[in-house]
Design an enzyme around this catalytic site. Structure first.
Site, PDB file in Angstrom:
ATOM      1  N   CYS A  51       1.020  -1.557   0.060  1.00 29.16           N
ATOM      2  CA  CYS A  51       0.588  -0.001  -0.112  1.00 29.16           C
ATOM      3  C   CYS A  51       0.681   1.435   0.084  1.00 29.16           C
ATOM      4  O   CYS A  51       2.179   1.208   0.874  1.00 29.16           O
ATOM      5  CB  CYS A  51      -0.891  -0.366   1.244  1.00 29.16           C
ATOM      6  SG  CYS A  51      -1.798  -1.517   1.434  1.00 29.16           S
ATOM      7  N   GLU A  52       0.494   2.303  -1.205  1.00 31.48           N
ATOM      8  CA  GLU A  52       0.968   3.340  -0.782  1.00 31.48           C
ATOM      9  C   GLU A  52       1.187   4.479   0.247  1.00 31.48           C
ATOM     10  O   GLU A  52       2.018   4.244   1.047  1.00 31.48           O
ATOM     11  CB  GLU A  52       0.896   4.306  -2.000  1.00 31.48           C
ATOM     12  CG  GLU A  52       1.495   4.082  -3.238  1.00 31.48           C
ATOM     13  CD  GLU A  52       0.786   5.781  -4.267  1.00 31.48           C
ATOM     14  OE1 GLU A  52       0.851   6.031  -4.087  1.00 31.48           O
ATOM     15  OE2 GLU A  52       1.099   4.480  -5.462  1.00 31.48           O
TER      16      GLU A  52
END
Length: 136
Positions: A51-52
């Site tokens: 996930c960013e």
């Protein structure tokens, strides 16, 4: 497969939302419903990679059904996470593996707003859920 009550409520709310602006507001509201995680739960071992944004996921199994708690530092992701959590509430490990994530977000009318990076992040969360369920 029937949906959990909270997932039906989410579907109902999002179906009534007129346009993206209302859906975005709803998304933020759903994100605020997430129970806060303790500092201990926000550990590296509970962090979802891929996930960013920073996302943490905590799982427990009760009577063969999974219960998840999650948190994120990003408001939109928190909302998406909340909607994912209501969808998987009480699923078995097998049902978790079979969940069609894009179909769920399309039902909510959010499919078009999921950027590739958000979509990848949510898939990483779902994979982490399935992994936790498989390891149990």
């Amino acid at each position: 497969m029937s949906l959990p009550i909270a997932a039906l409520q989410a579907l109902d709310a999002f179906e009534q939302a007129a346009g993206w602006e209302q859906r975005a507001r709803l998304l933020m509201q759903w994100g605020e419903r997430l129970a806060p995680l303790s500092e201990e739960e926000k550990s590296e071992s509970n962090r979802v990679h891929g996930c960013e944004s920073q996302v943490w996921l905590v799982a427990e199994q009760q009577n063969g059904q999974w219960r998840f708690k999650g948190a994120s530092d990003a408001r939109i992701i928190r909302g998406l996470l909340a909607l994912l959590l209501v969808r998987v509430e009480g699923l078995s490990s097998t049902e978790l593996k079979q969940l069609d994530l894009p179909a769920w977000f399309n039902q909510l009318g959010l499919g078009r707003q999921l950027s590739p990076s958000r979509s990848n992040g949510l898939n990483a969360v779902l994979q982490r859920m399935a992994q936790l369920a498989a390891d149990a």
